[in-house]
Design a protein around this motif. Structure first.
Motif, PDB file in Angstrom:
ATOM      1  N   GLY A   1     -13.267   7.176  11.274  1.00 20.92           N
ATOM      2  CA  GLY A   1     -13.283   6.729  12.670  1.00 20.92           C
ATOM      3  C   GLY A   1     -11.897   6.410  13.192  1.00 20.92           C
ATOM      4  N   ASP A   2     -11.824   5.397  14.037  1.00 16.76           N
ATOM      5  CA  ASP A   2     -10.577   4.951  14.654  1.00 16.76           C
ATOM      6  C   ASP A   2      -9.759   4.180  13.613  1.00 16.76           C
ATOM      7  OD1 ASP A   2      -8.521   3.924  16.167  1.00 16.76           O
ATOM      8  OD2 ASP A   2      -9.807   2.938  17.650  1.00 16.76           O
ATOM      9  N   LEU A   3      -8.713   4.810  13.101  1.00 16.33           N
ATOM     10  CA  LEU A   3      -7.916   4.213  12.029  1.00 16.33           C
ATOM     11  C   LEU A   3      -7.128   2.989  12.486  1.00 16.33           C
ATOM     12  CD1 LEU A   3      -6.563   7.444  10.307  1.00 16.33           C
ATOM     13  CD2 LEU A   3      -8.541   6.058   9.655  1.00 16.33           C
ATOM     14  N   SER A   4      -6.862   2.859  13.786  1.00 14.16           N
ATOM     15  CA  SER A   4      -6.104   1.702  14.271  1.00 14.16           C
ATOM     16  C   SER A   4      -6.899   0.411  14.101  1.00 14.16           C
ATOM     17  CB  SER A   4      -5.702   1.892  15.731  1.00 14.16           C
ATOM     18  OG  SER A   4      -6.843   1.914  16.564  1.00 14.16           O
ATOM     19  N   LYS A   5      -8.213   0.496  14.034  1.00 12.05           N
ATOM     20  CA  LYS A   5      -9.052  -0.698  13.868  1.00 12.05           C
ATOM     21  C   LYS A   5      -9.018  -1.254  12.446  1.00 12.05           C
ATOM     22  CE  LYS A   5     -12.153   0.433  17.604  1.00 12.05           C
ATOM     23  NZ  LYS A   5     -12.319  -0.561  18.570  1.00 12.05           N
ATOM     24  N   LEU A   6      -8.551  -0.447  11.497  1.00 10.17           N
ATOM     25  CA  LEU A   6      -8.505  -0.903  10.103  1.00 10.17           C
ATOM     26  C   LEU A   6      -7.549  -2.072   9.920  1.00 10.17           C
ATOM     27  CD1 LEU A   6      -8.498   2.498   8.200  1.00 10.17           C
ATOM     28  CD2 LEU A   6     -10.446   1.002   8.686  1.00 10.17           C
ATOM     29  N   LYS A   7      -6.529  -2.175  10.776  1.00  7.20           N
ATOM     30  CA  LYS A   7      -5.547  -3.262  10.663  1.00  7.20           C
ATOM     31  C   LYS A   7      -6.111  -4.598  11.127  1.00  7.20           C
ATOM     32  CE  LYS A   7      -2.457  -0.737  12.909  1.00  7.20           C
ATOM     33  NZ  LYS A   7      -1.217  -0.413  13.620  1.00  7.20           N
ATOM     34  N   GLU A   8      -7.257  -4.561  11.824  1.00  4.76           N
ATOM     35  CA  GLU A   8      -7.839  -5.787  12.370  1.00  4.76           C
ATOM     36  C   GLU A   8      -8.614  -6.593  11.326  1.00  4.76           C
ATOM     37  OE1 GLU A   8     -10.146  -4.608  15.761  1.00  4.76           O
ATOM     38  OE2 GLU A   8      -8.433  -3.623  16.701  1.00  4.76           O
ATOM     39  N   SER A   9      -9.095  -5.935  10.283  1.00  2.19           N
ATOM     40  CA  SER A   9      -9.826  -6.655   9.241  1.00  2.19           C
ATOM     41  C   SER A   9      -9.048  -6.538   7.935  1.00  2.19           C
ATOM     42  CB  SER A   9     -11.233  -6.086   9.081  1.00  2.19           C
ATOM     43  OG  SER A   9     -11.166  -4.733   8.709  1.00  2.19           O
ATOM     44  N   LYS A  10      -9.384  -7.378   6.975  1.00  2.73           N
ATOM     45  CA  LYS A  10      -8.672  -7.312   5.698  1.00  2.73           C
ATOM     46  C   LYS A  10      -9.609  -7.634   4.547  1.00  2.73           C
ATOM     47  CE  LYS A  10      -6.795 -11.894   6.482  1.00  2.73           C
ATOM     48  NZ  LYS A  10      -5.622 -12.627   6.829  1.00  2.73           N
ATOM     49  N   PHE A  11      -9.277  -7.090   3.399  1.00  2.00           N
ATOM     50  CA  PHE A  11      -9.985  -7.397   2.166  1.00  2.00           C
ATOM     51  C   PHE A  11      -9.436  -8.713   1.635  1.00  2.00           C
ATOM     52  CE2 PHE A  11     -10.279  -2.604   1.056  1.00  2.00           C
ATOM     53  CZ  PHE A  11     -11.418  -2.476   1.820  1.00  2.00           C
ATOM     54  N   LYS A  12     -10.306  -9.516   1.085  1.00  2.35           N
ATOM     55  CA  LYS A  12      -9.866 -10.751   0.445  1.00  2.35           C
ATOM     56  C   LYS A  12     -10.114 -10.590  -1.042  1.00  2.35           C
ATOM     57  CE  LYS A  12     -10.473 -15.742   0.609  1.00  2.35           C
ATOM     58  NZ  LYS A  12     -11.170 -16.847   1.279  1.00  2.35           N
ATOM     59  N   ILE A  13      -9.063 -10.749  -1.830  1.00  2.00           N
ATOM     60  CA  ILE A  13      -9.206 -10.636  -3.278  1.00  2.00           C
ATOM     61  C   ILE A  13      -8.635 -11.871  -3.962  1.00  2.00           C
ATOM     62  CG2 ILE A  13      -9.255  -8.116  -3.302  1.00  2.00           C
ATOM     63  CD1 ILE A  13      -6.383  -8.084  -4.179  1.00  2.00           C
ATOM     64  N   LYS A  14      -9.221 -12.176  -5.086  1.00  6.76           N
ATOM     65  CA  LYS A  14      -8.802 -13.339  -5.869  1.00  6.76           C
ATOM     66  C   LYS A  14      -7.546 -12.979  -6.668  1.00  6.76           C
ATOM     67  CE  LYS A  14     -10.503 -16.445  -9.411  1.00  6.76           C
ATOM     68  NZ  LYS A  14     -11.599 -16.744 -10.323  1.00  6.76           N
ATOM     69  N   GLU A  15      -6.609 -13.908  -6.714  1.00  7.52           N
ATOM     70  CA  GLU A  15      -5.376 -13.675  -7.463  1.00  7.52           C
ATOM     71  C   GLU A  15      -5.686 -13.375  -8.933  1.00  7.52           C
ATOM     72  OE1 GLU A  15      -2.956 -17.197  -7.222  1.00  7.52           O
ATOM     73  OE2 GLU A  15      -4.506 -18.464  -8.031  1.00  7.52           O
ATOM     74  N   GLY A  16      -4.911 -12.474  -9.519  1.00  2.10           N
ATOM     75  CA  GLY A  16      -5.045 -12.140 -10.927  1.00  2.10           C
ATOM     76  C   GLY A  16      -6.208 -11.232 -11.277  1.00  2.10           C
ATOM     77  N   VAL A  17      -7.027 -10.841 -10.291  1.00  2.00           N
ATOM     78  CA  VAL A  17      -8.191 -10.016 -10.575  1.00  2.00           C
ATOM     79  C   VAL A  17      -7.757  -8.572 -10.839  1.00  2.00           C
ATOM     80  CG1 VAL A  17      -8.722  -9.318  -8.201  1.00  2.00           C
ATOM     81  CG2 VAL A  17     -10.567  -9.601  -9.832  1.00  2.00           C
ATOM     82  N   SER A  18      -8.489  -7.887 -11.712  1.00  2.00           N
ATOM     83  CA  SER A  18      -8.241  -6.473 -11.979  1.00  2.00           C
ATOM     84  C   SER A  18      -9.085  -5.645 -11.029  1.00  2.00           C
ATOM     85  CB  SER A  18      -8.585  -6.137 -13.427  1.00  2.00           C
ATOM     86  OG  SER A  18      -7.719  -6.833 -14.300  1.00  2.00           O
ATOM     87  N   TYR A  19      -8.511  -4.572 -10.505  1.00  3.87           N
ATOM     88  CA  TYR A  19      -9.216  -3.746  -9.539  1.00  3.87           C
ATOM     89  C   TYR A  19      -8.783  -2.286  -9.670  1.00  3.87           C
ATOM     90  CZ  TYR A  19      -4.861  -3.760  -6.889  1.00  3.87           C
ATOM     91  OH  TYR A  19      -3.557  -3.606  -6.510  1.00  3.87           O
ATOM     92  N   LYS A  20      -9.581  -1.423  -9.076  1.00  2.00           N
ATOM     93  CA  LYS A  20      -9.252  -0.001  -8.946  1.00  2.00           C
ATOM     94  C   LYS A  20      -9.464   0.387  -7.491  1.00  2.00           C
ATOM     95  CE  LYS A  20     -10.897   1.278 -13.551  1.00  2.00           C
ATOM     96  NZ  LYS A  20     -11.822   2.154 -14.292  1.00  2.00           N
TER      97      LYS A  20
END
Length: 183
Positions: free
Chosen positions: A73-92
Motif C-alpha cells: 500500500g502507501d509506504l509513507s504511512k509505515l513511518k507513522e507506526s512502529k514495532f516495539k521490541i524488548k531489549e536483548g531479544v533475538s529476532y529474525k
C-alpha cells in the motif's frame, strides 16, 4: 562483498532453456529449478511491470506473534507506526515477495538503522537468485539480537531496500521500531 564482483550477464528463461537442450538430464534439472517459468513467462500481476513485487516484512520473535508491515500500500504511512521490541531479544526478519516475468539475480536486502540523525548499523543480506513463480517466495535473515541497556532504549528509524546485482531497487521503504525495557 568483493568490490570487483561483476554479476553474470542477464539471460532470459528461453536462453537458459535453449542452452544444452540436447542433454536430457540437464533439461529436466533446469525445468525443476524454473518450475512454472519453464513453460513460459510467469506474470502474476499484468498491471505491474516490476520483476519483483515485495509484499510484506515480518519481524519474528520466538514465542510471540509476527509483527508485520504490508508493503503493498502507501509506504509513507509505515513511518507513522512502529514495532516495539524488548531489549536483548533475538529476532529474525522475513520478507515475502513474488518474482514475475524474468529470473532475478543476486537479490539483496539492505537495512540502514539510524537513531536521531546518526546511522548506527547497516546490514546487507544476500537473498539469492530466483526464478518467476506464481506463489510467494520468502527470505528470512539469520538470528539477530536487539541491543540492551539504558543507552540503547528508544526509537530507531530504518531504511530498507530490496535490490539486485543489476542495481535495480525493487522496493525502498522506511519504518520504525522502539527498543524498550519490556514489551
Amino acid at each position: 562483498m568483493d568490490p570487483n564482483y561483476k554479476p553474470p550477464p542477464q539471460k532470459t528463461i528461453e536462453e537458459i532453456l535453449e542452452a544444452d537442450k540436447e542433454d536430457e538430464s540437464l533439461r529436466r534439472y533446469k525445468e525443476a529449478l524454473l518450475g512454472g517459468a519453464a513453460s513460459g513467462n510467469v506474470i502474476v500481476d499484468p498491471n505491474d511491470s516490476r520483476r519483483v513485487i515485495v509484499k510484506k516484512l515480518a519481524l519474528m520473535v520466538e514465542g510471540r506473534n509476527d509483527m508485520e508491515l504490508d508493503l503493498t500500500g502507501d509506504l509513507s504511512k509505515l513511518k507513522e507506526s512502529k514495532f516495539k521490541i524488548k531489549e536483548g531479544v533475538s529476532y529474525k526478519i522475513r520478507i515475502d515477495f513474488i518474482v514475475q516475468r524474468e529470473i532475478v539475480h543476486g537479490l539483496k536486502y539492505v537495512q540502514k538503522t539510524s537513531r536521531k540523525v546518526v546511522t548506527v548499523d547497516t546490514m546487507t543480506h544476500m537473498v539469492g537468485s530466483y526464478a518467476p513463480k506464481e506463489t510467494i517466495q520468502s527470505y528470512t535473515t539469520p538470528l539477530e539480537e536487539a541491543p540492551s541497556g539504558l543507552l540503547y532504549r528508544g526509537d530507531y528509524s530504518i531504511t530498507s531496500v530490496f535490490t539486485d546485482d543489476d542495481k535495480n531497487d525493487h522496493l525502498k521503504w522506511e519504518w520504525k521500531f522502539e527498543i524498550s525495557k519490556d514489551w
